[in-house]
Design an enzyme around this catalytic site. Structure first.
Site, PDB file in Angstrom:
ATOM      1  NE  ARG A 296      -0.250   4.328 -12.030  1.00  0.00           N
ATOM      2  CZ  ARG A 296       1.031   4.188 -11.712  1.00  0.00           C
ATOM      3  NH1 ARG A 296       1.806   5.258 -11.609  1.00  0.00           N
ATOM      4  NH2 ARG A 296       1.548   2.990 -11.507  1.00  0.00           N
TER       5      ARG A 296
ATOM      6  CB  VAL B 151      -7.429  -4.011  -7.349  1.00  0.00           C
ATOM      7  CG1 VAL B 151      -6.897  -5.133  -6.466  1.00  0.00           C
ATOM      8  CG2 VAL B 151      -6.334  -3.536  -8.297  1.00  0.00           C
TER       9      VAL B 151
ATOM     10  CB  SER C 188      -8.551  -1.756  -0.866  1.00  0.00           C
ATOM     11  OG  SER C 188      -8.705  -1.839  -2.275  1.00  0.00           O
TER      12      SER C 188
END
Length: 335
Positions: free
Chosen positions: A69, A77, A83
């Site tokens: 996950r 993203v 990040s």
């Protein structure tokens, strides 16, 4: 290793011949096989990472689900730039879609070990991809090649997180995957990560109680009754949002199995997006193939994880190699 992807593509085309899907990594890809060893940057980096994952798996079998996950939340993203690992009051990890996200301790531990052996050499982005690969293999998945040489991103904003709801339609989910350069085979394959892990009851309430009239393909009566017992209606303020296995059949073993796909065929999927795989012609075909042959799923997972891991990577002089995965180097003294 240059022959890995053509051979894999042929194997997949033989078993899923009617599905239009990619058979190689997105181009251009500026990553290298065994980057740290080939360039003598940190010769045993991958060995160190695998050893740490092995140690932590002995006390936490949930690591595979956490890292899968985490890798997805990172790559989808702003690209695979770590990040998601950055701290901050408005960082990606604070976005509502990332509630309950785990695996940070695993990456931080590995980073500490690597900094003690190869200071400032191995990126957090590569650590996340390599650790995920090793955890997947230890959970019954393939040991797929991870090309390395990623650099770490410098920014992380909650507002950039556009991860879709698990109740999204399969058509919109496919549009989302395609916007990241992936295809229908990647989508159905990567959703197989739901073989392991848990989700909050709030993510399946519309499927169990149809509160918003958004109930998609129905859940069979037996599974529906069982899930309603595990996720009773939340009628009081402050009532607990319980956790349930994404795949009740194999969840407690924390192993990747084909039962995820088999349960879709028998209308026992927990998440709405999973059950919706029966509604598309290609998604249904792939689901049936993986339910029949786990090895086909493993082969496809090897390709799709590598393709996901190459989304919008930073290389060369882009980004940086963080000393601490939770903070950029410029802000390290403030941490």
């Amino acid at each position: 290793m240059a022959m890995f992807f053509p051979v894999l593509a042929i194997a997949l085309s033989l078993c899923i011949s009617n599905v239009d899907a990619a058979t190689s990594l997105p181009q251009p890809v500026k990553l290298e096989w065994h980057y740290y060893k080939v360039h003598n940057i940190c010769h045993d980096a991958e060995v160190y990472i695998r050893h740490q994952v092995e140690l932590m798996m002995k006390t936490d079998k949930y690591i595979t689900a956490k890292l899968l996950r985490l890798a997805y939340s990172d790559c989808f993203v702003s690209g695979c730039d770590a990040s998601i690992l950055l701290d901050g009051p408005d960082s990606e990890k604070t976005a509502p879609q990332n509630r309950g996200l785990g695996g940070f301790v695993v990456i931080d531990k590995i980073k500490t070990v690597l900094e003690s052996r190869c200071k400032g050499k191995v990126s957090c982005a590569d650590i996340l991809q390599l650790a995920t690969r090793d955890a997947v293999h230890m959970a019954g998945g393939p040991s797929y090649p991870v090309f390395t040489g990623r650099r770490d991103g410098m920014t992380s904003k909650a507002s950039s997180v556009d991860l879709p709801s698990p109740s999204i339609s399969w058509q919109n989910a496919l549009k989302y995957f395609k916007s990241r350069g992936l295809d229908v085979l990647d989508m159905v394959t990567l959703l197989g990560a739901h073989s392991i892990g848990k989700t909050h009851c709030r993510q399946v309430e519309d499927r169990l109680y149809n509160n918003n009239n958004t109930l998609g393909p129905s859940m069979n009566a037996t599974s529906l009754a069982e899930m309603r017992k595990l996720c009773p209606p939340r009628v009081r303020k402050g009532q607990s949002d319980l956790l349930v296995f994404l795949n009740p059949e194999s969840g407690s073993s924390y192993k990747l199995t084909k039962s995820y796909y088999s349960r879709i065929l028998t209308h026992e999927a927990v998440l709405g997006i999973d059950q919706q795989l029966l509604l598309g012609e290609d998604t249904k075909t792939i689901t049936q193939e993986f339910a029949a042959d786990f090895e086909d799923f493993r082969k496809s997972l090897a390709l799709s994880m590598s393709r996901m891991g190459s989304i919008s990577v930073l290389t060369g002089q882009q980004g940086e190699i963080r000393e601490n995965c939770q903070v950029t180097n410029a802000n390290l003294h403030k941490y």
